[in-house]
Write a protein that holds these residues in place. Sequence first.
Motif, PDB file in Angstrom:
ATOM      1  N   ALA A 354     -56.023  15.341 110.466  1.00 51.11           N
ATOM      2  CA  ALA A 354     -55.318  16.001 109.888  1.00 51.11           C
ATOM      3  C   ALA A 354     -55.040  14.669 108.568  1.00 51.11           C
ATOM      4  CB  ALA A 354     -53.693  16.174 109.775  1.00 51.11           C
ATOM      5  N   SER A 378     -49.352  22.973 102.581  1.00 42.28           N
ATOM      6  CA  SER A 378     -50.120  22.769 103.741  1.00 42.28           C
ATOM      7  C   SER A 378     -51.212  24.145 103.863  1.00 42.28           C
ATOM      8  CB  SER A 378     -49.556  22.741 104.610  1.00 42.28           C
ATOM      9  OG  SER A 378     -50.431  22.240 105.520  1.00 42.28           O
ATOM     10  N   SER A 379     -52.019  24.095 104.146  1.00 39.96           N
ATOM     11  CA  SER A 379     -53.289  25.210 104.650  1.00 39.96           C
ATOM     12  C   SER A 379     -53.527  25.649 105.747  1.00 39.96           C
ATOM     13  CB  SER A 379     -54.414  24.290 103.791  1.00 39.96           C
ATOM     14  OG  SER A 379     -55.363  23.559 104.316  1.00 39.96           O
ATOM     15  N   ASP A 380     -52.497  24.513 106.505  1.00 37.41           N
ATOM     16  CA  ASP A 380     -52.542  24.937 108.021  1.00 37.41           C
ATOM     17  C   ASP A 380     -51.033  24.853 108.153  1.00 37.41           C
ATOM     18  OD1 ASP A 380     -52.948  23.790 110.948  1.00 37.41           O
ATOM     19  OD2 ASP A 380     -55.207  23.503 110.185  1.00 37.41           O
ATOM     20  N   ASP A 381     -50.926  26.567 109.353  1.00 36.67           N
ATOM     21  CA  ASP A 381     -49.717  26.640 109.716  1.00 36.67           C
ATOM     22  C   ASP A 381     -49.329  25.730 110.918  1.00 36.67           C
ATOM     23  OD1 ASP A 381     -49.958  29.033 107.528  1.00 36.67           O
ATOM     24  OD2 ASP A 381     -50.366  30.114 109.685  1.00 36.67           O
ATOM     25  N   LEU A 383     -49.894  22.317 111.026  1.00 44.45           N
ATOM     26  CA  LEU A 383     -49.939  21.460 110.936  1.00 44.45           C
ATOM     27  C   LEU A 383     -48.586  21.563 110.188  1.00 44.45           C
ATOM     28  CD1 LEU A 383     -49.887  18.498 110.295  1.00 44.45           C
ATOM     29  CD2 LEU A 383     -51.508  18.927 108.273  1.00 44.45           C
ATOM     30  N   PRO A 443     -57.655  20.186 108.098  1.00 39.62           N
ATOM     31  CA  PRO A 443     -56.553  20.584 107.330  1.00 39.62           C
ATOM     32  C   PRO A 443     -55.375  19.432 106.522  1.00 39.62           C
ATOM     33  CG  PRO A 443     -57.337  20.160 109.998  1.00 39.62           C
ATOM     34  CD  PRO A 443     -58.293  19.451 108.856  1.00 39.62           C
TER      35      PRO A 443
END
Length: 502
Positions: A354, A378-381, A383, A443
Motif C-alpha cells: 500500500a 483512497s482508491s482502495d476500500d 485500505l 493500493p
Amino acid sequence: MDFQLKTLTLSRAAAEKADALIVLFADGAIDGQEPLARLAAEARKAGDFEAKAGKVLSLYKPLAGAPRTVVLASSADGKPASVRSAVVAALAAVKPVKPARVAIVFAQSADAAAVRAAVLAASEACYVYLTTTSKAEANPVRNVLLGVPDASAAKAAFEEAVATANGIEFAKEWGNRPANHCTPTILAQAARGLARLPKVKCEVLEHKDVAKLGMGAFAGVAQGSSEPLRFIVLQYSGAAKADAPVVLVGKGITFDTGGVSLKPAAEMDEMKFDMCGAASVLGVFRALGELQPKVNVVGLIPACENMNDGKAIKPGDVLKSMSGQTIEVLNTDAEGRLILCDALTYAKRFSPAAVIDIATLTGACVIALGGVRSGLFSSDDALAAALEQAGEASLDRCWRMPLDDDYAEGLKSNFADMANIAGRAAGAVTAAKFLQKFTADFPWAHLDIAGTAWKSGAAKGSTGRPVGLLLSYLLSRGAADAQAAGAAAGRKKASRKSRAAA
C-alpha cells in the motif's frame, strides 16, 4: 520527557514523591476507603467535583505525606477522549506550581486505550518548542509517572504510547522549525540521524540523481530556489524481506511562497509548516525504531522550497513527470502535487502492499473539514477502512472524501496530459484526482492534513498529526500479518505431521 509506569493504589499514590499528583476518577460511585477516594466522593456529592470529562478540583496539601498539590480530575465515561480531556485539564491546573515530577494515577481500572490516551495527552500538554528560543526550559515537567492498578497488564500499551509520543514530538519539532533552520539539506540530515535506530536505513538523493530518474515535476518546483532539493528514502525492515512494504510519502516543501503565483503576505510565515507531511513520516520512523514491529515500511520525502526567482517555473509551463506524463502548470502554488506525483511513481519500485501520501495539500480541505479531521481519499476500500479505524483508535481522526471520475474533468489540458489545477470547486478532491493518475499500480490513499497539521493564533504550532493515525495503522497491519504468518506456519506443521503419520 521521561515516562514511567507503576502499579499504584490510591493510598500508595498519595505517598509517591512527586511535585503534583493527578487522580483520574471515572463515572459512577467512587468506592474505597482510601482518603483520596473519600475526598473525591464527598466533593462529588457536594457538587464541587462534577462527573464531566475535563472537570478538575485542585487541593492544597489535602493529606499528610501527600504532594502539596493534588488535582482530582474527572475522566467521565473513561473512554480515551475523556481521559485525554481530564489529563490536559489537570496538567493545566498544576502548571502554576511548576512541577518537575508529576504522578498521574487511575483511581479505577484502565484499559489499553485509556493508558495510551493518558500518555499522549501528557506529552501533548507538556510539549514546548525551544530550539530557536533563548529560554532554557519553558516547561519544568521532566518526569511523568503513570499509576495503574496493574502495570504488567498495561505495559504493552504504555510502551506503544511512549514511542508514539516520541514520534509525535519529533514531528512537531521539525514542523515548528523556521525555514532557515529546516532547509531540505537540514531535513535530510535529520533523516540520516534516524538511521542510527535499529532496522532503519536512510539514503538521500541529490539533484543529479533526481534528474537521472526523470523527476521533472519535482525538479521543476525546486528550480526557483537557491536551496538544493533532496529526495529522502527511509527504510524500516521489521518483517521478512519478502513481505511487501507500506510506503509513506510525505510532502516536504520546507517553505512555500507560492512561486510566481505568489501567496498573500498575511500568515505567510505559516508556510514553514508546508513540510508537515514530511515531518510526520520522520516521526513515524522515530517510533518504528523504538517499537520495532514486524512490518516493512518505506518513507519517501521529496524536499525542496517553492521560491520565486528568474529560474522559477511559470504559469503555462509544461513539466514532464517521472511517469512520462506531462503536466501544464496553471498555478505555481499548486506545487505539492507536483513533487508528490514523482515520489508516487518512485514508490512503484518497492512493489508496495500500500502507498499512503501525507500532505498539507489544499486550503479547500481546511474549508471542508476544519482542524478536526484530516481528509482521506483512497482508491482502495479496504485500505480506507483500515485508516479510518486507525484514526478512531488513535484519536487522530480522518474523514473519507469522494473520488468520482467526474471530478477529474477540470484537469484536462490543451497543451499537456493534464493540468495541475481544476478550479476552485472541490479543490481538495481535484487535487486528489491529480495524484490518483500516478497510482494505478498499487493500493493508494491520500491524507490531506492542511487543516490538522498545525494550529494558528495563540496556540500556533505543529500538532504532529497524523503520526498517531499512521502508527496505529502500521502496528495493526504488522500484528495482523504476523498472526496470519503464524497460522500459516501452524497449518504447514500440521500438514507435515499428517503426512508423516500416513
